[in-house]
Design a protein around this motif. Structure first.
Motif, PDB file in Angstrom:
ATOM      1  N   ARG A  15      10.539 -28.864 -20.845  1.00 34.85           N
ATOM      2  CA  ARG A  15       9.349 -28.039 -21.309  1.00 34.85           C
ATOM      3  C   ARG A  15       9.360 -27.569 -22.703  1.00 34.85           C
ATOM      4  O   ARG A  15       8.434 -27.465 -23.650  1.00 34.85           O
ATOM      5  CB  ARG A  15       8.816 -27.021 -20.377  1.00 34.85           C
ATOM      6  N   SER A  16      10.567 -26.523 -22.704  1.00 37.91           N
ATOM      7  CA  SER A  16      10.673 -26.153 -24.351  1.00 37.91           C
ATOM      8  C   SER A  16      10.874 -27.182 -25.319  1.00 37.91           C
ATOM      9  O   SER A  16      10.524 -26.954 -26.290  1.00 37.91           O
ATOM     10  CB  SER A  16      11.579 -24.910 -24.183  1.00 37.91           C
TER      11      SER A  16
ATOM     12  N   GLU B 142       7.375 -28.743 -26.103  1.00 35.99           N
ATOM     13  CA  GLU B 142       6.589 -27.617 -26.999  1.00 35.99           C
ATOM     14  C   GLU B 142       7.217 -27.667 -28.574  1.00 35.99           C
ATOM     15  O   GLU B 142       6.615 -27.572 -29.335  1.00 35.99           O
ATOM     16  CB  GLU B 142       6.950 -26.200 -26.300  1.00 35.99           C
TER      17      GLU B 142
END
Ligand SMILES: [Zn+2]
Ligand SMILES: [Zn+2]
Length: 141
Positions: free
Chosen positions: A111-112, A115
């Motif tokens: 997820r990071s 992002e």
């Protein structure tokens, strides 16, 4: 012909937009969860694919819209994700690190990473699927 690759990018005839489930119906109120677009919570063909990754509601709670047919003559551009050289390089490195299997990475890590480089997890997954096997060392750019 790589038919498998093609099926990965064929858009579905319908899209599911914002979640319309009323979470406060039981108490006579009206409260939506604010989910803006359905995202499959699992691989196509699994039960999880029908539950939204964002709000966990079933696909049916999301507003169904028909995906417009391709307009001939190029009035509408076919949706295709374009990556910058930088994004590709980062994805390639990330993929290499995880052995070209997104499942090998921690969910939070994925997820990071997504992002950071500005792609969705789904896009990253498809990209990895389409590029595994092309894992050649690149010349230093
Ligand atoms: Zn949702
Ligand atoms: Zn929902």
């Amino acid at each position: 012909m790589t038919g498998e690759e093609k099926s990965m990018i064929t858009p579905p005839p319908y899209m599911f937009m914002e979640c319309l489930k009323n979470h406060a119906a039981a108490i006579g109120g009206s409260a939506k969860d604010g989910c803006g677009e359905f995202m499959a919570g699992g691989e196509e063909g699994t039960l999880e694919a029908f539950n939204c990754a964002a709000c966990v509601c079933h696909q049916n709670f999301h507003r169904k819209v028909k995906v417009p047919q391709q307009v001939r003559g190029g009035a509408k551009k076919r949706f295709r994700t374009k990556f910058t050289k930088d994004q590709k390089e980062k994805m390639r490195r990330f993929a290499h690190k995880t052995g070209w299997k997104i499942y090998n990475a921690e969910d939070a890590e994925v997820r990071s990473f997504c992002e950071e480089i500005g792609v969705s997890k789904k896009v990253l997954k498809v990209w990895m699927h389409n590029h595994k096997g092309n894992n050649l060392p690149t010349a230093a750019a």
